[in-house]
Design an enzyme around this catalytic site. Structure first.
Site, mmCIF file in Angstrom:
data_model
loop_
_atom_site.group_PDB
_atom_site.id
_atom_site.type_symbol
_atom_site.label_atom_id
_atom_site.label_comp_id
_atom_site.label_asym_id
_atom_site.label_seq_id
_atom_site.Cartn_x
_atom_site.Cartn_y
_atom_site.Cartn_z
ATOM 1 N N LYS A 100 -31.556 -76.353 -56.797
ATOM 2 C CA LYS A 100 -31.959 -74.976 -57.061
ATOM 3 C C LYS A 100 -33.445 -74.836 -56.734
ATOM 4 O O LYS A 100 -34.223 -75.766 -56.981
ATOM 5 C CB LYS A 100 -31.683 -74.634 -58.530
ATOM 6 N N SER B 140 -27.975 -67.490 -63.011
ATOM 7 C CA SER B 140 -28.920 -67.395 -61.912
ATOM 8 C C SER B 140 -28.757 -68.486 -60.853
ATOM 9 O O SER B 140 -29.272 -68.331 -59.747
ATOM 10 C CB SER B 140 -30.339 -67.456 -62.469
ATOM 11 N N SER C 89 -26.917 -70.059 -66.913
ATOM 12 C CA SER C 89 -27.172 -69.981 -65.471
ATOM 13 C C SER C 89 -26.557 -71.078 -64.620
ATOM 14 O O SER C 89 -26.519 -70.960 -63.401
ATOM 15 C CB SER C 89 -28.672 -69.939 -65.214
#
Lengths: 473, 484
Positions: B84, B159, B183
């Site tokens: 990420k 997210s 997330s």
């Protein structure tokens, strides 16, 4: 005296003398090229986390104990937020409502009067960086960022600048003796903010102003004087004091408004989530208490009352913890306190000054010092020969006895040898002898000098004096 | 379709542990796997990646060289993966999907990035996300929204949308995401892959760009439970750079996979199966319960009465911490700086106005408000009190159950752009996941079938502190039951 009373409180920031910074392994060393004592943590890179330096807690607790504080068994760090380029995270990690130390005091003497100054709290926090203003740009140096600080907040117990000055001196001494801070004002290791208000007797306290940037004790004292007078003029002139933050200009000798109450900051304090709360056990606190040295005020009391030294000596001996320790250890090795004190204040101080050495650089061991004083008290060497031996001891690591033996410096106390020299001097100096016999009693010192010279300083001066007097009767 | 394409498809679809076997057998090289992934990333239309690592093939060649010398480092050596884009990678830009950091190249690597690199993994690149991890759709990205590989007109969840989409589309053998309120788990559920949020402190946060410090936790997104265990083995454990990382000894997480469901005590909290949960999601979760019961698990209904406070407490605490953590983006040291300004205050103000997107600004404003003098006690302090009550709830039920079973998301992936008008509606979708972060517990989202539109559904297991092994045990048993 006028109708007003002045009320003063201090906030003192002291940089702690730890090797590394408060939340990372960077050095705390002063100076260095711009941004060379930095890492991702202290320069506030995205994603970094603080690791609290245990020494910082230990030093703060030590300072707290030395300043008679209660130590908070449960303490926490908080974030204090404001935007300024010298603060790379946009918050200073500090302590808000759970500081490490609470409710202490320092006893001082100012203007001959004893006075107790209350300490409200002591907490740990990180220092900020420095802005370097150029002609068309400003640069930021983060070397100082994350250097550990303690903030010492006093009660509003001061009434005048003399008390402020005496307190700062006492505080500095304590921080030096506990080896918590090097207190180098010229490097910003000790900084002081002053809160001051005035009021008429019997009336509530007036509005206070805060003065920043007081980088020496004399600046703090001067700023207090100036501000107390300024506030009197304002009030007497019918004006009102506004709650301003003022900046002291030491060169110009006045202060000016840095920011006023209207833009007083809100810091959005909240508990630092990246650092676990500090839970201090009784055992931990007691272990630190055991490391506390005897503090300078206590030492002076002991020197005067137990050892019988004059206060003047006690003051000078305690200017440096090293010297005071040196003194105590020499006395412990069997030397006479006043004799040690005389040598420290005389020859040792002179030799250090001549060589530009700090007190910690005295190259003599207390045992050797005691041995030297022993040689003097036993009459093996004279006092003035002792001065020469000390000078040699600054250069060579030999025992005083060896120095005296190798260089034949031992005092001559053989009456026959001294008598012979005295007779020779009397014979060679008929004019001085005539003066002496004619009533100039002081002329004898010239004859003593001659004998000492002849013996290359080794003759026992008391015996020389005595024999000359006998021979000249 | 010709044979080589389907062979490549088959190779790309392998789990990390199967790919690891092929590498060990020597039937494929890390360079081949890496090239395959890079080709697929280049061809993908779903915007899962923000940055591709130009050194990926070099790292793969190094892994192959190690293996040839008999110095392979372990099961993950040579496995291509991706991170990420809020996980700092030295020398490779780390944007947080924000204009603020669009060109930011970190001078250091996050502990998790370093640990994976030391395990021999090949870094393919950095994954798209909601800006600064704030959002549940991966639409709040300066680099455009992530599309769900199962239906490109729909969100991938967020997210960590890029992290989930990349695994679902076989663009990486596994990825890491970060989970502050769901997330990792929610996008994993929406993309049909597995995502775990470990216990707070089990994995170092050092180098993970902070959103909400007391809630953030890194987690793996994988194709199955075995891969999840493998990745956890590589990244979990104490880190001297993270004071909140836990010292507790690490088990071998692979061991947990064999234990089966027999005797496992599973609670289904009724608050998680009521209003707002779609019928199809509820049924899918009940199917998982049935599978485990058939293997000898004990399944009962239980209650977490304070669940209703979790969402508010979460948004108060996370916004307060975010507003503090994001103060450093001021245009002074790194990142975006506005073009023209008259003074310092204007520079900071314009930089932040232009550099942050709407959702980030919304959270900063919310946080500033709740931390303001006079409001602190009413919001932040009460949220912390609610937090304590929520933890108590969990402590009580875990006296009776080994693991809890709930939906991960109340609904399946919705259409891109659908909920833009109402942020609160999106916030409400976090209802099943936020309690876990508020309580610091570990949880895992397991793919458990699809709805009538073919969209993936996720079931969530929640365990007590440091119960990652139990999560893996339950997930492995459910996987086995699903296949049987």
């Amino acid at each position: 005296m006028d109708e007003f009373k002045t009320v003063i409180g201090l906030e003192v920031h002291a940089e702690l003398d730890t090797k590394s910074k408060i939340y990372c392994g960077c050095t705390t060393e002063f100076g260095g090229d711009e941004n060379t004592h930095v890492c991702p943590v202290c320069s506030g890179m995205p994603g970094v986390l603080p690791m609290l330096n245990r020494k910082v807690v230990e030093y703060c607790v030590k300072a707290g104990l030395a300043l008679n504080c209660a130590i908070n068994p449960y303490s926490r760090q908080d974030r204090k937020h404001y935007f300024y380029p010298d603060l790379p995270k946009a918050f200073q990690t500090s302590q808000f409502d759970q500081p490490l130390c609470l409710n202490g005091y320092v006893d001082i003497v100012a203007g001959g009067q004893p006075k107790r100054i209350g300490i409200t709290r002591i907490h740990i926090e990180e220092d900020a960086g420095k802005l370097i203003h150029g002609a068309d740009q400003t640069r930021v140096d983060y070397n100082r960022c994350g250097v550990p600080l303690i903030e010492i907040v006093t009660e509003p117990d001061f009434e005048n600048s003399a008390q402020v000055h005496a307190f700062l001196e006492a505080l500095r001494e304590i921080l030096l003796y506990t080896e918590v801070s090097n207190c180098k004002m010229e490097e910003g290791s000790l900084r002081c903010d002053v809160n001051l208000s005035i009021h008429r007797e019997g009336e509530p306290f007036g509005t206070r102003t805060e003065m920043k940037n007081l980088n020496s004790f004399s600046a703090a004292a001067a700023a207090v004087e100036y501000e107390a007078q300024r506030q009197r003029r304002v009030v007497l002139g019918g004006g009102k004091i506004s709650q301003d933050t003022l900046r002291w200009d030491d060169e110009a000798g006045y202060n000016y408004v840095m920011r006023s109450k209207e833009d007083a900051d809100e810091y959005f304090y909240f508990p630092e989530p990246d650092i676990m709360p500090m839970v201090l056990s009784e055992g931990y606190i007691e272990r630190i208490r055991k490391t506390l040295p005897e503090l300078p005020a206590k030492r002076r009391e002991r020197y005067v009352q137990v050892m019988g030294l004059p206060m003047y000596d006690a003051q000078l001996l305690t200017v440096s913890k090293f010297i005071s320790d040196f003194f105590d250890r020499t006395v412990a090795a069997g030397a006479q306190p006043k004799a040690v004190s005389n040598f420290i204040m005389g020859d040792i101080t002179r030799l250090l000054n001549e060589r530009g050495l700090a007190p910690e650089k005295v190259p003599i061991q207390p045992d050797a010092m005691a041995e030297l004083l022993d040689l003097i008290s036993k009459g093996v060497i004279s006092n003035s020969m002792g001065s020469k031996v000390i000078e040699i001891m600054f250069e060579e690591t030999k025992s005083p006895a060896d120095i005296v033996r190798e260089r034949g410096m031992a005092q001559v106390s053989d009456a026959g040898a001294i008598r012979g020299m005295c007779e020779q001097v009397i014979a060679e100096n008929p004019k001085i002898v005539a003066d002496y016999k004619g009533g100039k009693v002081k002329a004898i010192t010239a004859l003593v000098g001659q004998v000492m010279k002849m013996s290359r300083g080794k003759a026992n001066p008391a015996m020389v004096n005595q024999l000359l007097e006998e021979l000249l009767k | 379709m010709n044979q080589s394409i389907s062979a490549a498809e088959e190779l790309a679809a392998l789990t990390a542990h199967d790919a690891s076997c092929r590498l060990a057998e020597g039937t494929v090289s890390s360079v081949q796997l890496t090239q395959l992934m890079l080709d697929r990333i280049a061809a993908s239309q779903n915007n899962a990646f923000i940055t591709v690592n130009p050194k990926a093939l070099e790292e793969a060649a190094a892994a192959d060289a190690r293996r040839q010398k008999g110095e392979a480092r372990g099961p993950l050596d040579g496995i291509p993966m991706a991170l990420k884009d809020n996980i700092s990678t030295q020398g490779l830009r780390t944007t947080c999907a924000s204009r603020m950091l669009a060109e930011f190249v970190p001078p250091y690597s996050a502990t998790v990035a370093r640990r994976l690199s030391e395990a021999g993994c090949v870094l393919l690149g950095k994954l798209n996300m909601d800006e600064f991890a704030m959002g549940s759709t991966s639409e709040n990205s300066y680099f455009g929204p992530v599309r769900n590989p199962r239906d490109p007109q729909r969100i991938a969840g967020g997210s960590s949308g890029g992290s989930a989409a990349a695994v679902a589309e076989n663009l990486a053998y596994f990825t890491l995401g970060s989970d502050t309120g769901g997330s990792v788990r929610q996008p994993a559920a929406m993309c049909g892959v597995m995502g775990m949020k470990p216990t707070y402190g089990r994995i170092s946060r050092y180098g993970v760009v902070a959103f909400a410090s007391s809630l953030d936790q890194i987690g793996p997104i994988t194709k199955d439970a075995q891969d999840c265990a493998l990745v956890l083995n590589a990244i979990a454990g104490k880190d001297p750079y993270d004071g909140s990382s836990l010292m507790n000894p690490l088990p071998d997480y692979l061991d947990a996979l064999k234990d089966g469901a027999a005797g496992l005590r599973i609670g289904i909290p009724k608050e998680y199966m009521g209003e707002g949960i779609s019928e199809e999601v509820r049924m899918a979760v009940e199917r998982v319960a049935g599978l485990l019961e058939a293997q000898g698990a004990i399944v009962e209904t239980c209650s977490l009465p304070r669940t209703e406070y979790a969402l508010s407490a979460y948004y108060v605490i996370s916004s307060a911490e975010a507003c503090s953590n994001l103060g450093r983006y001021d245009g002074v040291k790194y990142g975006y700086r506005t073009q023209a300004y008259a003074n310092l205050a204007e520079m900071i103000e314009k930089t932040r106005s232009e550099g942050f997107g709407d959702e980030v600004k919304r959270r900063i404003l919310l946080g500033t408000y709740t931390l303001s003098a006079g409001y602190f006690d009413a919001y932040y302090k009460r949220a912390q009190q609610a937090r304590t009550l929520i933890m108590e709830d969990f402590r009580k039920v875990f006296r009776q159950y080994d693991v809890l079973l709930t939906p991960t998301s109340p609904v399946t992936a919705w259409a891109l752009g659908q909920k833009h008008a109402n942020p609160l509606e999106i916030y409400a979708m976090d209802v099943c996941t936020v309690s876990v972060n508020v309580a610091g517990l570990p949880a895992l989202s397991l793919p458990c079938g699809t709805d009538s539109q073919g969209l993936p559904i996720g079931a969530q297991f929640i365990a007590n502190t440091l119960g990652e092994a139990v999560l893996l045990r339950a997930a492995a048993a459910a996987e086995k039951g699903g296949k049987a």
